[in-house]
Design a protein around this motif. Sequence first.
Motif, PDB file in Angstrom:
ATOM      1  N   VAL A 120       2.628   3.301 -10.926  1.00 46.71           N
ATOM      2  CA  VAL A 120       1.583   2.540 -10.236  1.00 46.71           C
ATOM      3  C   VAL A 120       0.379   3.452 -10.041  1.00 46.71           C
ATOM      4  CG1 VAL A 120       0.972   1.273  -8.150  1.00 46.71           C
ATOM      5  CG2 VAL A 120       3.308   1.123  -9.053  1.00 46.71           C
ATOM      6  N   HIS A 121      -0.789   2.964 -10.415  1.00 51.15           N
ATOM      7  CA  HIS A 121      -2.015   3.745 -10.295  1.00 51.15           C
ATOM      8  C   HIS A 121      -2.926   3.119  -9.233  1.00 51.15           C
ATOM      9  CE1 HIS A 121      -1.194   6.099 -13.978  1.00 51.15           C
ATOM     10  NE2 HIS A 121      -0.647   4.970 -14.404  1.00 51.15           N
ATOM     11  N   PHE A 122      -3.639   3.965  -8.529  1.00 53.44           N
ATOM     12  CA  PHE A 122      -4.547   3.511  -7.480  1.00 53.44           C
ATOM     13  C   PHE A 122      -5.984   3.913  -7.804  1.00 53.44           C
ATOM     14  CE2 PHE A 122      -0.476   4.433  -5.323  1.00 53.44           C
ATOM     15  CZ  PHE A 122      -0.185   3.166  -4.851  1.00 53.44           C
ATOM     16  N   ASP A 123      -6.914   3.147  -7.258  1.00 51.27           N
ATOM     17  CA  ASP A 123      -8.315   3.500  -7.378  1.00 51.27           C
ATOM     18  C   ASP A 123      -8.535   4.905  -6.822  1.00 51.27           C
ATOM     19  OD1 ASP A 123     -11.283   2.604  -7.653  1.00 51.27           O
ATOM     20  OD2 ASP A 123     -11.117   3.360  -5.592  1.00 51.27           O
ATOM     21  N   HIS A 124      -9.200   5.733  -7.600  1.00 49.87           N
ATOM     22  CA  HIS A 124      -9.341   7.147  -7.240  1.00 49.87           C
ATOM     23  C   HIS A 124     -10.087   7.316  -5.919  1.00 49.87           C
ATOM     24  CE1 HIS A 124      -9.468  11.463  -8.020  1.00 49.87           C
ATOM     25  NE2 HIS A 124     -10.747  11.459  -7.750  1.00 49.87           N
ATOM     26  N   ALA A 125     -11.178   6.586  -5.741  1.00 50.52           N
ATOM     27  CA  ALA A 125     -11.977   6.723  -4.517  1.00 50.52           C
ATOM     28  C   ALA A 125     -11.197   6.258  -3.296  1.00 50.52           C
ATOM     29  CB  ALA A 125     -13.271   5.939  -4.661  1.00 50.52           C
ATOM     30  N   LEU A 126     -10.461   5.154  -3.446  1.00 52.32           N
ATOM     31  CA  LEU A 126      -9.680   4.636  -2.319  1.00 52.32           C
ATOM     32  C   LEU A 126      -8.553   5.607  -1.955  1.00 52.32           C
ATOM     33  CD1 LEU A 126      -9.376   2.206  -0.411  1.00 52.32           C
ATOM     34  CD2 LEU A 126      -7.709   1.268  -2.041  1.00 52.32           C
ATOM     35  N   ALA A 127      -7.919   6.200  -2.963  1.00 51.08           N
ATOM     36  CA  ALA A 127      -6.822   7.136  -2.704  1.00 51.08           C
ATOM     37  C   ALA A 127      -7.308   8.366  -1.956  1.00 51.08           C
ATOM     38  CB  ALA A 127      -6.160   7.535  -4.020  1.00 51.08           C
ATOM     39  N   GLN A 128      -8.545   8.761  -2.170  1.00 46.32           N
ATOM     40  CA  GLN A 128      -9.091   9.961  -1.536  1.00 46.32           C
ATOM     41  C   GLN A 128      -9.687   9.697  -0.151  1.00 46.32           C
ATOM     42  OE1 GLN A 128     -11.779  11.525  -4.649  1.00 46.32           O
ATOM     43  NE2 GLN A 128     -10.352  13.232  -4.812  1.00 46.32           N
ATOM     44  N   GLU A 129      -9.803   8.449   0.228  1.00 48.56           N
ATOM     45  CA  GLU A 129     -10.478   8.090   1.476  1.00 48.56           C
ATOM     46  C   GLU A 129      -9.760   8.672   2.693  1.00 48.56           C
ATOM     47  OE1 GLU A 129     -12.482   4.011   3.156  1.00 48.56           O
ATOM     48  OE2 GLU A 129     -10.391   3.925   2.519  1.00 48.56           O
ATOM     49  N   ASP A 130     -10.523   9.154   3.653  1.00 44.29           N
ATOM     50  CA  ASP A 130      -9.982   9.546   4.960  1.00 44.29           C
ATOM     51  C   ASP A 130      -9.754   8.268   5.764  1.00 44.29           C
ATOM     52  OD1 ASP A 130     -10.275  12.171   4.205  1.00 44.29           O
ATOM     53  OD2 ASP A 130     -12.088  12.519   5.379  1.00 44.29           O
ATOM     54  N   PHE A 131      -8.509   7.812   5.841  1.00 43.21           N
ATOM     55  CA  PHE A 131      -8.234   6.501   6.427  1.00 43.21           C
ATOM     56  C   PHE A 131      -7.911   6.607   7.916  1.00 43.21           C
ATOM     57  CE2 PHE A 131      -4.437   8.168   4.344  1.00 43.21           C
ATOM     58  CZ  PHE A 131      -3.475   8.105   5.340  1.00 43.21           C
ATOM     59  N   ILE A 132      -8.013   5.479   8.593  1.00 44.44           N
ATOM     60  CA  ILE A 132      -7.832   5.422  10.047  1.00 44.44           C
ATOM     61  C   ILE A 132      -6.352   5.497  10.416  1.00 44.44           C
ATOM     62  CG2 ILE A 132      -8.031   3.889  12.053  1.00 44.44           C
ATOM     63  CD1 ILE A 132     -10.719   2.968  10.952  1.00 44.44           C
ATOM     64  N   ILE A 133      -6.029   6.343  11.386  1.00 42.87           N
ATOM     65  CA  ILE A 133      -4.668   6.434  11.907  1.00 42.87           C
ATOM     66  C   ILE A 133      -4.589   6.021  13.384  1.00 42.87           C
ATOM     67  CG2 ILE A 133      -3.787   8.114  10.241  1.00 42.87           C
ATOM     68  CD1 ILE A 133      -4.453  10.342  12.177  1.00 42.87           C
ATOM     69  N   HIS A 134      -5.751   5.887  14.021  1.00 39.27           N
ATOM     70  CA  HIS A 134      -5.803   5.365  15.391  1.00 39.27           C
ATOM     71  C   HIS A 134      -7.091   4.575  15.511  1.00 39.27           C
ATOM     72  CE1 HIS A 134      -6.247   5.524  19.895  1.00 39.27           C
ATOM     73  NE2 HIS A 134      -4.958   5.244  19.788  1.00 39.27           N
ATOM     74  N   ARG A 135      -6.952   3.324  15.921  1.00 41.70           N
ATOM     75  CA  ARG A 135      -8.082   2.415  15.893  1.00 41.70           C
ATOM     76  C   ARG A 135      -9.033   2.620  17.062  1.00 41.70           C
ATOM     77  NH1 ARG A 135      -4.998  -3.230  14.697  1.00 41.70           N
ATOM     78  NH2 ARG A 135      -6.509  -3.858  16.298  1.00 41.70           N
ATOM     79  N   ARG A 136     -10.231   2.162  16.860  1.00 29.75           N
ATOM     80  CA  ARG A 136     -11.271   2.298  17.883  1.00 29.75           C
ATOM     81  C   ARG A 136     -10.922   1.522  19.149  1.00 29.75           C
ATOM     82  NH1 ARG A 136     -17.570   2.015  16.059  1.00 29.75           N
ATOM     83  NH2 ARG A 136     -18.536   2.783  17.970  1.00 29.75           N
ATOM     84  N   ASP A 137     -10.135   0.430  18.997  1.00 30.70           N
ATOM     85  CA  ASP A 137      -9.751  -0.379  20.162  1.00 30.70           C
ATOM     86  C   ASP A 137      -8.558   0.200  20.914  1.00 30.70           C
ATOM     87  OD1 ASP A 137      -7.669  -0.908  18.447  1.00 30.70           O
ATOM     88  OD2 ASP A 137      -8.108  -3.045  18.195  1.00 30.70           O
ATOM     89  N   GLY A 138      -8.108   1.383  20.497  1.00 34.64           N
ATOM     90  CA  GLY A 138      -7.019   2.060  21.204  1.00 34.64           C
ATOM     91  C   GLY A 138      -5.642   1.818  20.636  1.00 34.64           C
ATOM     92  N   LEU A 139      -5.524   0.979  19.601  1.00 33.88           N
ATOM     93  CA  LEU A 139      -4.221   0.692  19.006  1.00 33.88           C
ATOM     94  C   LEU A 139      -3.898   1.706  17.911  1.00 33.88           C
ATOM     95  CD1 LEU A 139      -4.357  -3.206  18.667  1.00 33.88           C
ATOM     96  CD2 LEU A 139      -3.224  -1.855  20.439  1.00 33.88           C
TER      97      LEU A 139
END
Length: 301
Positions: free
Chosen positions: A160-179
């Motif tokens: 399975v291959h993923f979009d290169h830019a999406l794979a490198q993204e610094d993704f959210i692990i704690h949401r702005r709403d506190g969840l």
Amino acid sequence: MHSIKHPLNQRPHSSYRGRFAPSPSGLLHFGSLVAAVASFLQAKSNAGNWLVRIEDIDKPREMPGSDKAILNTLEAYGMHWDEPVLYQSEQAVLYRDVLNYLQASQQSYCCRCTRAQIKKSGGIYLGTCKFLHLDNFDTAIRLLNKFPHNEFIDGLQGQVHFDHALAQEDFIIHRRDGLFAYQLAVVVDDIYQGITEVVRGCDLLEPTSRQLSLFKTLNRQAPAYVHIPLAVTDEGYKLSKQNAAPAIDDQNPQPGLIQALDFLGQAPPPELQFESVDSIIVWAIKHWQLRNVPQKTEIHL
């Protein structure tokens, strides 16, 4: 960094441990039944343990009482879990410990960018806040993604291959709403429960890239992954609680079980429809063949 205490121990992977992890946002429908049956049979055919986890970290989306209804439905369909049910809402202290660890080891940072801003810049987060050293007030927390995964080998879908830019993204692990974000909770819980293989629907193929990155960041072994086809309507809509998919019948589970086995390519014999739920489950465990599951991402009902 090496003196910072790691908050997560991992069980030795000496035996198979699988799981089914529904969210209590509604009753089980046929699509979720297929995922439950596949994960259950894969665990039991490998003489392993099958766990159930209720993913209840997003309280605004919950339907009161649906967690108990889901568990009752699983039992009605002959699927019994081997350890106490884990509720993600009871894991907040552990999630917070992991967040603190990632912050103390400089593997995360705060971000105040909105979805609208990110969409305007092309839909991929470009690290805008990475070097701003923002505090935790009214911000999300992102993983500093040092270990992007552009591909992995799935137990059913193959490479399975993923979009290169999406794979490198610094993704959210704690949401702005506190969840706590799904990506954080699911990885922490899979480590905590010692899950060795995850069997789930193809709608979660893309998030696997991010979860593998987080496993690597936490220096913990990731489980194997098997992504099974999604059940979709003739109009192409995935069967889901959000799309108001009808709940499956707890009072007459045999037809639903047979249909799920057919969907998964197991070819149950016609006479099996007249057997008890337990007899169907025994047959299904004995004859389960993952290689017979269609290698598709979607199947129209």
